[in-house]
Design a protein around this motif. Sequence first.
Motif, short mmCIF file in Angstrom:
data_model
loop_
_atom_site.label_atom_id
_atom_site.label_comp_id
_atom_site.label_asym_id
_atom_site.label_seq_id
_atom_site.Cartn_x
_atom_site.Cartn_y
_atom_site.Cartn_z
N LEU A 8 5.31 7.49 4.76
CA LEU A 8 4.39 8.61 4.91
C LEU A 8 5.04 9.86 4.34
N LEU A 9 4.53 10.34 3.23
CA LEU A 9 5.12 11.46 2.53
C LEU A 9 4.39 12.76 2.84
N ALA A 10 5.11 13.86 2.77
CA ALA A 10 4.56 15.22 2.93
C ALA A 10 3.70 15.32 4.19
N ALA A 11 2.46 15.79 4.06
CA ALA A 11 1.59 16.04 5.21
C ALA A 11 1.30 14.78 6.01
N ALA A 12 1.29 13.61 5.37
CA ALA A 12 1.03 12.37 6.10
C ALA A 12 2.13 12.14 7.14
N GLY A 13 3.37 12.35 6.76
CA GLY A 13 4.48 12.20 7.69
C GLY A 13 4.48 13.28 8.75
N ASP A 14 4.08 14.49 8.36
CA ASP A 14 4.03 15.60 9.31
C ASP A 14 3.05 15.31 10.44
N VAL A 15 1.84 14.88 10.11
CA VAL A 15 0.84 14.65 11.16
C VAL A 15 1.13 13.39 11.96
N ALA A 16 1.79 12.41 11.34
CA ALA A 16 2.13 11.17 12.05
C ALA A 16 3.37 11.34 12.91
N GLY A 17 4.20 12.32 12.58
CA GLY A 17 5.43 12.52 13.32
C GLY A 17 6.55 11.58 12.90
N THR A 18 6.38 10.90 11.76
CA THR A 18 7.39 9.99 11.24
C THR A 18 7.19 9.84 9.74
N LYS A 19 8.23 9.47 9.06
CA LYS A 19 8.15 9.24 7.61
C LYS A 19 8.10 7.75 7.27
N ASN A 20 8.49 6.90 8.21
CA ASN A 20 8.56 5.46 7.97
C ASN A 20 8.12 4.71 9.22
N ALA A 21 7.40 3.63 9.01
CA ALA A 21 6.99 2.79 10.14
C ALA A 21 6.75 1.37 9.64
N SER A 22 6.92 0.41 10.53
CA SER A 22 6.62 -0.99 10.22
C SER A 22 5.31 -1.37 10.88
N PHE A 23 4.52 -2.14 10.17
CA PHE A 23 3.23 -2.61 10.68
C PHE A 23 3.07 -4.08 10.32
N GLU A 24 2.18 -4.74 11.04
CA GLU A 24 1.73 -6.07 10.65
C GLU A 24 0.30 -5.92 10.20
N ALA A 25 0.03 -6.31 8.95
CA ALA A 25 -1.30 -6.17 8.38
C ALA A 25 -1.48 -7.15 7.23
N ALA A 26 -2.70 -7.64 7.06
CA ALA A 26 -3.00 -8.58 5.99
C ALA A 26 -3.41 -7.88 4.70
N THR A 27 -4.08 -6.73 4.83
CA THR A 27 -4.58 -6.00 3.66
C THR A 27 -4.27 -4.51 3.80
N VAL A 28 -4.42 -3.79 2.71
CA VAL A 28 -4.23 -2.34 2.75
C VAL A 28 -5.20 -1.71 3.75
N GLY A 29 -6.44 -2.16 3.75
CA GLY A 29 -7.44 -1.62 4.68
C GLY A 29 -7.04 -1.85 6.13
N ASP A 30 -6.55 -3.04 6.44
CA ASP A 30 -6.08 -3.33 7.81
C ASP A 30 -4.95 -2.39 8.20
N LEU A 31 -4.01 -2.21 7.27
CA LEU A 31 -2.87 -1.35 7.53
C LEU A 31 -3.32 0.08 7.82
N LEU A 32 -4.19 0.62 6.98
CA LEU A 32 -4.62 2.00 7.15
C LEU A 32 -5.44 2.17 8.43
N ALA A 33 -6.26 1.20 8.77
CA ALA A 33 -7.04 1.28 10.01
C ALA A 33 -6.11 1.29 11.23
N THR A 34 -5.09 0.46 11.20
CA THR A 34 -4.13 0.42 12.30
C THR A 34 -3.34 1.72 12.38
#
Length: 82
Positions: A8-34
Amino acid sequence: MTRVELRLLAAAGDVAGTKNASFEAATVGDLLATAIERYGTSFASVLETARVWVNGDEPVDGDATVLSEGDEVAVLPPVSGG
């Protein structure tokens, strides 16, 4: 499900409170929804104007792009500067 890294770069990391995270997802859409579920509406707002890359490239099939184990998905909001 497939374990992937979300960068998560720039503002994405700022609002998420982290710059890196691990997820389990099958597709890009699944990942973004989660990620939206985890990080909330401010993160969803950033996604509206952000670009999403998989392993350094734009995903050919958009949200339907299938992810592989160890893929890196980056969220790149527009950056202004001067």
